[in-house]
Design an enzyme around this catalytic site. Structure first.
Site, PDB file in Angstrom:
ATOM      1  N   ASP A   1       2.011  -2.967  -9.401  1.00  0.00           N
ATOM      2  CA  ASP A   1       1.665  -4.443  -9.920  1.00  0.00           C
ATOM      3  C   ASP A   1       2.227  -4.529 -11.463  1.00  0.00           C
ATOM      4  O   ASP A   1       2.678  -5.470 -11.970  1.00  0.00           O
ATOM      5  CB  ASP A   1       0.432  -4.949  -9.967  1.00  0.00           C
ATOM      6  CG  ASP A   1      -0.046  -4.897  -8.695  1.00  0.00           C
ATOM      7  OD1 ASP A   1       0.692  -5.053  -7.737  1.00  0.00           O
ATOM      8  OD2 ASP A   1      -1.491  -4.857  -8.196  1.00  0.00           O
TER       9      ASP A   1
ATOM     10  N   LEU B   1      -1.910 -12.317  -6.537  1.00  0.00           N
ATOM     11  CA  LEU B   1      -0.541 -12.551  -7.488  1.00  0.00           C
ATOM     12  C   LEU B   1      -0.864 -11.420  -8.604  1.00  0.00           C
ATOM     13  O   LEU B   1      -0.159 -11.700  -9.583  1.00  0.00           O
ATOM     14  CB  LEU B   1      -0.738 -13.860  -7.532  1.00  0.00           C
ATOM     15  CG  LEU B   1      -0.296 -14.712  -6.384  1.00  0.00           C
ATOM     16  CD1 LEU B   1       0.021 -16.207  -6.511  1.00  0.00           C
ATOM     17  CD2 LEU B   1       0.805 -14.174  -5.538  1.00  0.00           C
TER      18      LEU B   1
ATOM     19  N   HIS C   1       0.901  -1.236  -0.049  1.00  0.00           N
ATOM     20  CA  HIS C   1      -0.106  -0.025  -0.047  1.00  0.00           C
ATOM     21  C   HIS C   1       0.732   1.396   0.092  1.00  0.00           C
ATOM     22  O   HIS C   1       0.352   2.405   0.242  1.00  0.00           O
ATOM     23  CB  HIS C   1      -1.095   0.076   1.147  1.00  0.00           C
ATOM     24  CG  HIS C   1      -2.107  -0.988   0.876  1.00  0.00           C
ATOM     25  ND1 HIS C   1      -3.362  -0.652   0.658  1.00  0.00           N
ATOM     26  CD2 HIS C   1      -2.041  -2.226   1.095  1.00  0.00           C
ATOM     27  CE1 HIS C   1      -4.244  -1.618   0.539  1.00  0.00           C
ATOM     28  NE2 HIS C   1      -3.647  -2.689   0.784  1.00  0.00           N
ATOM     29  N   THR C   2       2.123   1.057  -0.196  1.00  0.00           N
ATOM     30  CA  THR C   2       3.072   2.291  -0.151  1.00  0.00           C
ATOM     31  C   THR C   2       2.899   2.981  -1.521  1.00  0.00           C
ATOM     32  O   THR C   2       3.196   4.032  -1.747  1.00  0.00           O
ATOM     33  CB  THR C   2       4.450   1.939  -0.070  1.00  0.00           C
ATOM     34  OG1 THR C   2       4.883   0.692  -0.511  1.00  0.00           O
ATOM     35  CG2 THR C   2       4.523   1.826   1.480  1.00  0.00           C
ATOM     36  N   ASP C   3       2.495   2.273  -2.982  1.00  0.00           N
ATOM     37  CA  ASP C   3       2.613   2.653  -4.019  1.00  0.00           C
ATOM     38  C   ASP C   3       1.779   3.911  -4.322  1.00  0.00           C
ATOM     39  O   ASP C   3       2.215   4.989  -4.916  1.00  0.00           O
ATOM     40  CB  ASP C   3       2.399   1.760  -5.405  1.00  0.00           C
ATOM     41  CG  ASP C   3       0.961   1.050  -5.171  1.00  0.00           C
ATOM     42  OD1 ASP C   3       0.334   1.233  -4.182  1.00  0.00           O
ATOM     43  OD2 ASP C   3       0.639   0.287  -6.193  1.00  0.00           O
TER      44      ASP C   3
HETATM   45  P1  ADP Z   1      -5.757 -10.595  -8.293  1.00  0.00           P
HETATM   46  O1  ADP Z   1      -5.206  -9.522  -9.477  1.00  0.00           O
HETATM   47  O2  ADP Z   1      -5.108 -10.409  -7.515  1.00  0.00           O
HETATM   48  O3  ADP Z   1      -5.539 -12.020  -8.772  1.00  0.00           O
HETATM   49  P2  ADP Z   1      -8.164  -9.182  -8.817  1.00  0.00           P
HETATM   50  O4  ADP Z   1      -9.562  -9.305  -8.165  1.00  0.00           O
HETATM   51  O5  ADP Z   1      -7.580  -7.971  -9.031  1.00  0.00           O
HETATM   52  O6  ADP Z   1      -7.285 -10.350  -8.152  1.00  0.00           O
HETATM   53  O7  ADP Z   1      -8.133  -9.873 -10.343  1.00  0.00           O
HETATM   54  C1  ADP Z   1      -9.047 -10.830 -10.535  1.00  0.00           C
HETATM   55  C2  ADP Z   1      -9.970 -10.575 -11.781  1.00  0.00           C
HETATM   56  O8  ADP Z   1      -8.955 -10.643 -12.883  1.00  0.00           O
HETATM   57  C3  ADP Z   1     -10.961 -11.635 -12.044  1.00  0.00           C
HETATM   58  O9  ADP Z   1     -12.210 -11.473 -11.432  1.00  0.00           O
HETATM   59  C4  ADP Z   1     -11.150 -11.437 -13.684  1.00  0.00           C
HETATM   60  O10 ADP Z   1     -12.096 -10.610 -13.755  1.00  0.00           O
HETATM   61  C5  ADP Z   1      -9.664 -11.091 -13.881  1.00  0.00           C
HETATM   62  N1  ADP Z   1      -8.941 -12.330 -14.319  1.00  0.00           N
HETATM   63  C6  ADP Z   1      -7.988 -12.981 -14.084  1.00  0.00           C
HETATM   64  N2  ADP Z   1      -7.285 -13.843 -14.607  1.00  0.00           N
HETATM   65  C7  ADP Z   1      -8.135 -14.208 -15.723  1.00  0.00           C
HETATM   66  C8  ADP Z   1      -8.247 -15.205 -16.792  1.00  0.00           C
HETATM   67  N3  ADP Z   1      -7.432 -16.044 -16.801  1.00  0.00           N
HETATM   68  N4  ADP Z   1      -9.229 -15.000 -17.596  1.00  0.00           N
HETATM   69  C9  ADP Z   1     -10.240 -14.160 -17.397  1.00  0.00           C
HETATM   70  N5  ADP Z   1     -10.426 -12.960 -16.318  1.00  0.00           N
HETATM   71  C10 ADP Z   1      -9.319 -13.078 -15.488  1.00  0.00           C
HETATM   72 MG    MG Z   2      -5.632  -7.528  -9.366  1.00  0.00          MG
END
Ligand code: ADP
Ligand code: MG
Length: 401
Positions: free
Chosen positions: A195, A148, A47-49
């Site tokens: 990220d 991630l 949360h520093t970004d």
């Molecule tokens: P994180 O980025 O930490 O994994 P987020 O909530 O920021 O979690 O992002 C997850 C969202 O990114 C999912 O709900 C979807 O909308 C999208 N997403 C991630 N990977 C895929 C994928 N392989 N295909 C389609 N959408 C994806």
């Molecule tokens: Mg994300």
């Protein structure tokens, strides 16, 4: 390159071939290319970004592959964008989301396709840039919603693909800023710049030190293999979402604290004593940011000195700060950290935005099997869902696959 990198390269090649086949099945013709964008873990600096401070992430050997073909002027719908993903299974035809390039507007693309659509939208708004329609297919092995950065892997994979195909000549810093604009303005998630920077700028076997005010960055060697040490990810399977309120609330608290202290951002504050005049909750929130920025600088020094004990101490301190001052942990993340340390990890902390997602542990390679078993046991005893536990290697940033 170590053996795990080779395995990753092999699996990326095999996935690329399958993606090409899937593309032809979905759209009827071959893609013009395939691009790769990794997920990331953040070693230090949470949360520093968005406080314009310091972060120290690294790209991991899990990535999104993005295949794209531009539409040509003599096709039926030359300005149509189409998006599909193998997520959720590859049996049967993949669902395709379609929208005309000129119809893109913030909030009007539903679901996951908002991420690649957002990138097309911000690029289309750049002066002098002329996009055409295109077909896009994603295949990602970055776990979704685990902290991630699966979402940024898709955005970054999309922007490096479009940058190449449309000859935009954007550098990594420009692409990082544009994907942030895409996510903030189009998807509606108030996230920072870490990220996408990690996915774009990382180097294999290095962490990426990034100053989020200037976007100056440099890589820092990770002396892990030389000390028979690895980074273990414990994915709690508690899904977090940046579109939810917790992340935005923390961000708002930081802005409020900065205003109260008369600074542009909490980055300006380096003395914890200066926070005394804030009311208790704001003081704790700001204290996390101020101490976390210092921990990033200290972690870089410790890595440069190959002092993994000190890195471990900083990881532990960071977790306590996120748990008690910033209050973004959850019982599952606390248990993942506690069980890792009890099993002999040098250090551990939650990583990513918080409220769920993953923890990381710095641990001797020989301890991993026993530690994984005892973390699983601790989760079962607490009645939590079984965590997913795996090691990650520091991988190369995004590019053509
Ligand atoms: P994180 O980025 O930490 O994994 P987020 O909530 O920021 O979690 O992002 C997850 C969202 O990114 C999912 O709900 C979807 O909308 C999208 N997403 C991630 N990977 C895929 C994928 N392989 N295909 C389609 N959408 C994806
Ligand atoms: Mg994300």
């Amino acid at each position: 390159m170590n053996t795990t990198d080779t395995t990753d390269t092999t699996s990326t090649t095999a996935r690329g071939a399958a993606l090409r086949e899937g593309f032809i099945r979905t759209y009827g013709s071959a893609p013009e290319g395939i691009w790769r964008a990794p997920g990331r873990v953040n070693l230090m600096g949470e949360h520093t970004d968005y406080n314009l401070g310091f972060v120290l992430p690294f790209a991991i050997d899990k990535n999104a592959l993005v295949a794209v073909r531009r539409r040509t002027a003599n096709e039926a719908s030359p300005r149509l964008l189409e998006f599909a993903s193998t997520y959720g299974g590859t049996t049967g035809p993949l669902p395709v989301t379609g929208i005309e390039l000129d119809a893109l507007a913030p909030g009007n693309v539903p679901g996951w396709a908002a991420y690649p659509a957002a990138v097309a939208y911000v690029l289309g708004q750049l002066p002098g840039v002329q996009l055409s329609g295109f077909e896009l297919l994603v295949d990602s092995d970055v776990p979704v919603g685990s902290g991630l950065s699966s979402s940024h892997a898709i955005e970054v994979g999309t922007i490096v693909a479009l940058n190449d195909l449309f000859g935009l000549e954007l550098d990594a810093t420009a692409m990082a800023r544009l994907t942030q604009r895409a996510e903030n303005g189009f998807v509606g998630a108030p996230t920072g710049i870490m990220d996408q920077s990690a996915s774009l700028m990382s180097r294999a076997e290095h962490a990426l030190f990034l100053d989020c005010r200037s976007l100056a960055s440099h890589t820092v060697p990770l002396p892990l293999a030389a000390q028979d040490t690895a980074v273990l990810v414990i994915d709690t399977r508690v899904e977090h979402s940046h579109v939810d309120g917790g992340y935005a609330a923390r961000r708002a608290s930081c802005e409020q604290a900065a205003v109260a202290l008369g600074v542009e951002s909490l980055r300006e504050i380096t003395e914890v004593a200066l926070l005394d005049r804030l009311e208790p909750e704001l003081r704790r929130r700001a204290r996390h940011i101020v101490t976390e920025n210092q921990r990033v600088l200290d972690t870089v020094k410790a890595l440069e000195a190959s002092d993994l004990r000190e890195v471990g101490r900083l990881l532990r301190a960071s977790h306590v700060s996120m748990r008690d001052d910033y209050e973004i942990s959850c019982p599952e993340l606390d248990l993942a950290v506690q069980a890792s340390l009890a099993a002999g990890a040098i250090g551990a902390r939650m990583t990513g935005g918080g409220f769920g997602g993953s923890a990381i542990a710095l641990i001797a390679v020989e301890r991993i099997p026993a530690a994984s078993a005892s973390i699983r046991r601790a989760f079962a005893q607490a009645g939590y869902a079984e965590p997913s536990i795996f090691t990650v290697n520091a991988a190369e940033g995004a590019g053509r696959a």
